[in-house]
Design an enzyme around this catalytic site. Structure first.
Site, mmCIF file in Angstrom:
data_model
loop_
_atom_site.group_PDB
_atom_site.id
_atom_site.type_symbol
_atom_site.label_atom_id
_atom_site.label_comp_id
_atom_site.label_asym_id
_atom_site.label_seq_id
_atom_site.Cartn_x
_atom_site.Cartn_y
_atom_site.Cartn_z
ATOM 1 N N CYS A 2 -8.944 30.779 15.065
ATOM 2 C CA CYS A 2 -9.127 29.543 15.819
ATOM 3 C C CYS A 2 -9.862 29.856 17.119
ATOM 4 C CB CYS A 2 -7.820 28.824 16.151
ATOM 5 S SG CYS A 2 -6.882 28.344 14.718
ATOM 6 N N ARG A 27 -14.526 32.302 14.316
ATOM 7 C CA ARG A 27 -13.069 32.442 14.385
ATOM 8 C C ARG A 27 -12.337 31.487 13.437
ATOM 9 N NH1 ARG A 27 -11.764 35.134 19.226
ATOM 10 N NH2 ARG A 27 -9.614 34.474 18.957
ATOM 11 N N TRP A 74 -8.722 27.703 11.944
ATOM 12 C CA TRP A 74 -8.505 28.497 10.729
ATOM 13 C C TRP A 74 -7.045 28.240 10.372
ATOM 14 C CZ3 TRP A 74 -5.247 32.497 9.203
ATOM 15 C CH2 TRP A 74 -5.616 33.145 8.013
ATOM 16 N N ASN A 98 -4.472 28.543 19.646
ATOM 17 C CA ASN A 98 -4.810 29.647 18.730
ATOM 18 C C ASN A 98 -3.557 30.518 18.651
ATOM 19 O OD1 ASN A 98 -5.937 31.888 17.449
ATOM 20 N ND2 ASN A 98 -6.803 32.698 19.344
ATOM 21 N N GLY A 99 -3.075 30.806 17.444
ATOM 22 C CA GLY A 99 -1.870 31.641 17.307
ATOM 23 C C GLY A 99 -0.850 30.957 16.420
ATOM 24 N N GLU A 479 -14.989 49.700 -0.025
ATOM 25 C CA GLU A 479 -15.738 48.789 0.840
ATOM 26 C C GLU A 479 -16.704 47.926 0.009
ATOM 27 O OE1 GLU A 479 -15.427 47.687 3.669
ATOM 28 O OE2 GLU A 479 -17.380 47.001 4.345
ATOM 29 N N LYS A 483 -16.600 43.890 -0.042
ATOM 30 C CA LYS A 483 -17.771 43.054 0.292
ATOM 31 C C LYS A 483 -18.060 42.069 -0.833
ATOM 32 C CE LYS A 483 -17.976 43.550 3.720
ATOM 33 N NZ LYS A 483 -17.524 44.467 4.717
ATOM 34 N N GLU A 486 -15.199 39.266 -0.985
ATOM 35 C CA GLU A 486 -15.138 38.287 0.110
ATOM 36 C C GLU A 486 -16.378 37.399 0.167
ATOM 37 O OE1 GLU A 486 -15.030 39.724 4.171
ATOM 38 O OE2 GLU A 486 -16.013 41.567 3.550
ATOM 39 N N HIS A 502 -5.502 56.593 -15.355
ATOM 40 C CA HIS A 502 -4.081 56.319 -15.106
ATOM 41 C C HIS A 502 -3.776 54.822 -15.139
ATOM 42 C CE1 HIS A 502 -3.576 60.522 -14.296
ATOM 43 N NE2 HIS A 502 -4.576 60.483 -13.435
ATOM 44 N N LYS A 601 -13.698 35.586 11.393
ATOM 45 C CA LYS A 601 -14.186 36.867 11.885
ATOM 46 C C LYS A 601 -13.135 37.616 12.684
ATOM 47 C CE LYS A 601 -17.542 39.800 12.619
ATOM 48 N NZ LYS A 601 -17.737 40.677 11.462
#
Ligand code: F6R
Length: 606
Positions: A2, A27, A74, A98-99, A479, A483, A486, A502, A601
């Site tokens: 947020c 955000r 968000w 925000n929080g 990674e 990528k 997402e 395995h 982000k």
């Protein structure tokens, strides 16, 4: 997550609020809203979706007023929707948050008993109603203090009032907040980036701080309600860095400038003659370090895994790696002889910050590797190593990953040199090899531009994808998978190639794209054998190597040959095709590259 903005001015503020909210969209971007004071009343406008929806709304029906707050959300409590968008207003106050308010359920029940009605499913609306209630019996300062004391959890708040219509109040506990000083107006914002187009004079709030802004004054109070003075920082002038320029989106810009990122970072850490690494004043003498613990989340955590391999090769120090959200709650025996290293692009990630805080409280030595040097994590750690990547706007981390790995690698070499665990000639060779890296990243970028869009087409109909590597290529496989998932919402798994038998080998079926990372290092033959096992089961292999000679390639769908470099530096080059592959799959699927669904982000909630 947020983003918050507040402006106290003597001019109309809505347009600057909207421009700042656009900067804060990294955000959160599931809804947006604004509240201003118009003719002595709170005027609130909000909508689901992006800031541009809000902008269109204001275009038809402008928000006047010279004082206001804005928010990008968000979602944590309640679905992304107009009713859950911030601000949350009563007749008396309007709040952006925000929080997370952890005791919101209990507070809501108490307030409902008093007759307050709740319109949204958010935790924020309790703040609005609580403050409205306290304002009935107390003056402004006491009402704010009582409200803040009643709240459990983390927050950054921006508040405006009907009755006190020339002030914006900000409060910080756990979530970042800054103020900016302008000509005849003052600003409140989640970060300096949002305020930068309006001012370069910034003050960061610390935990427990409250600020009161008018158009010509900012007052600060600490958690004991004592008036305090705070330092004003002058920000460097790098406004243009965060523009897209000729690129379609920030992510392609950020991927394509990674050679420059590497060059800048290397320049910062190698001395004038490029013969030594400039890292001094360690919080703990490297010779006395008993163990190094590397901590981060997501992509930053992947850079920690890569670093584990480097540190283990270059030093005799035992290395642990940890995911911040796990570290912070485990019963870990913290040790004063260990060095705890926190890696974070934003420097605001709530879990990483909480893990750092735990270390600080136990008085152990901390070092942070961050991109945002004014961030909470940087400001709280004993020692900061910036990655010098410049603003990273695309939600998926790319150039910051290269920067994090670089600083970790440079740190490993330096610690090894100070402890005399590397020979002088090897030390110099490593520095020389490092200097070659930016050009080889550029070469890899150029090479992959044309072939990754073709390879990407193969992923369109796939149910999922796998990424396999051994040694230093294993974290890069993780990674690559992160990528891809997402950005393109395709299920992807990263695995150490040797682990396939395995269990995960059961996933291989005809046509499944499997990306094999096989540089010519000491694992090469073993990885190639694992690749053959995948081919034998119908997997569609995309081989990324720096040694394609002598590989029987008839059953390999695509081979990408990246430049040869010292084995330790191969992860940097291996990363590039994986970023471009994810980017191109997402482009073909018309996904929102810079703002993937459900993400943000800066992850400032747990
Ligand atoms: C993935 C990504 C995230 C971040 C993670 C930590 O592309 O960007 O996984 O790496 O949220 O963020 P920072 O580095 O800001 O602590």
């Amino acid at each position: 997550m947020c983003g918050i903005i507040g402006i106290a001015s003597n001019k109309l503020v809505a347009s600057n609020i909207i421009q700042s909210l656009k900067k804060l969209e990294y955000r959160g971007y599931d809804s947006a809203g604004i509240a201003t004071i118009v003719n002595g009343e709170i005027n609130e406008k909000k909508c689901a979706g992006r800031v541009e929806n809000l902008e269109k709304m204001l275009f038809k029906n402008p928000s006047n007023g010279s004082l206001g707050i804005g928010h990008v959300r968000w979602a944590t409590h309640g679905i992304p929707s107009k009713v859950n968008a911030h601000p949350h207003s009563s007749d008396e106050v309007s709040v952006v948050h925000n929080g997370i308010i952890e005791n919101s359920n209990e507070l809501k029940k108490d307030l409902e008993k008093k007759g307050y009605k709740f319109k949204s499913q958010t935790d924020t609306e309790v703040i609005t109603n609580l403050l409205t209630d306290f304002l009935k019996d107390f003056d402004l300062v006491d009402a704010i203090n009582k409200t803040l004391k009643t709240l459990n959890g983390s927050f950054a708040l921006g508040i405006i009032f009907k009755k006190f219509n020339n002030i914006v109040v900000g409060a910080r506990r756990g979530s970042p907040l800054a103020v900016g000083y302008g000509p005849e107006e003052n600003y409140l914002g989640s970060d300096s980036y949002a305020l930068k187009s309006m001012t370069n004079k910034i003050t960061y709030l610390d935990d427990g701080d409250v600020c009161v802004l008018t158009n010509n004054k900012i007052d600060f109070y600490n958690s004991k309600n004592k008036k305090i003075n705070k330092e004003i920082l002058i920000l460097s002038d790098d406004k243009n860095i965060a523009e897209k320029g000729e690129y379609k989106d920030f992510m392609s810009k950020e991927i394509n400038e990674q050679n420059v990122t590497a060059k800048t970072c290397i320049k910062e850490y190698l001395d004038q003659l490029r013969k030594n690494i400039n890292i001094y004043n360690f919080p703990i003498n490297p010779k006395d370090i008993q163990k190094i613990v590397l901590i981060g989340c997501g992509t930053a955590y992947h850079s920690c895994i890569t670093a584990k391999y480097w540190f283990e090769e270059l030093t005799n120090i035992p290395i642990e790696i940890d995911i911040a959200s796990e570290f912070r709650y485990r019963k870990i025996k913290l040790n004063k002889k260990n060095l705890y290293v926190f890696v974070s692009q934003s420097g605001e990630t709530a879990d990483t910050f909480a893990a750092l805080d735990l270390c600080k409280k136990n008085k152990v030595k901390t070092c942070s590797i961050v991109n945002v040097v004014e961030s909470s994590i940087a400001r709280s750690s004993d020692f900061v190593l910036p990655i010098h990547a410049g603003p990273e706007i695309g939600v998926a981390s790319t150039k910051a990953f290269i920067g994090q790995m670089l600083v970790l690698y440079i740190l490993a070499i330096k610690i090894s040199e100070v402890r005399k665990e590397i020979s002088q000639s090897d030390y110099e060779k490593k520095i020389n090899d490092l200097k070659k890296l930016p050009d080889l990243i550029k070469k890899t970028l150029n090479y992959c531009q044309d072939n990754t869009p073709i390879i990407a087409k193969d992923f369109l109909k796939a149910k999922g994808a796998m990424f396999l590597g051994r040694g230093l290529s294993f974290p890069i496989a993780l990674e690559g998978a992160l990528k891809l998932k997402e950005l393109s919402y395709l299920h992807a798994e990263g695995y150490p190639a040797g682990e396939m038998k395995h269990g995960p080998l059961a996933l291989i079926e005809e046509g499944l794209p499997v990306v094999i990372l096989a540089p010519k290092d000491r694992y090469f033959e073993k990885t190639i054998s694992n690749m053959q096992e995948v081919i034998a089961r119908g997997g569609k292999v995309i081989l990324i190597t720096n040694e394609s000679n002598n590989i029987i390639s008839e059953n390999i769908r695509f081979t990408l040959e990246i430049p040869k470099i010292d084995d330790y530096l191969t992860p940097f080059l291996m990363t590039v095709p994986l970023q471009l592959l994810a980017y191109n799959v997402a482009s073909l699927k018309n996904c929102d590259i810079d703002k993937p669904r459900n993400l943000a982000k800066s992850v400032t909630v747990e």
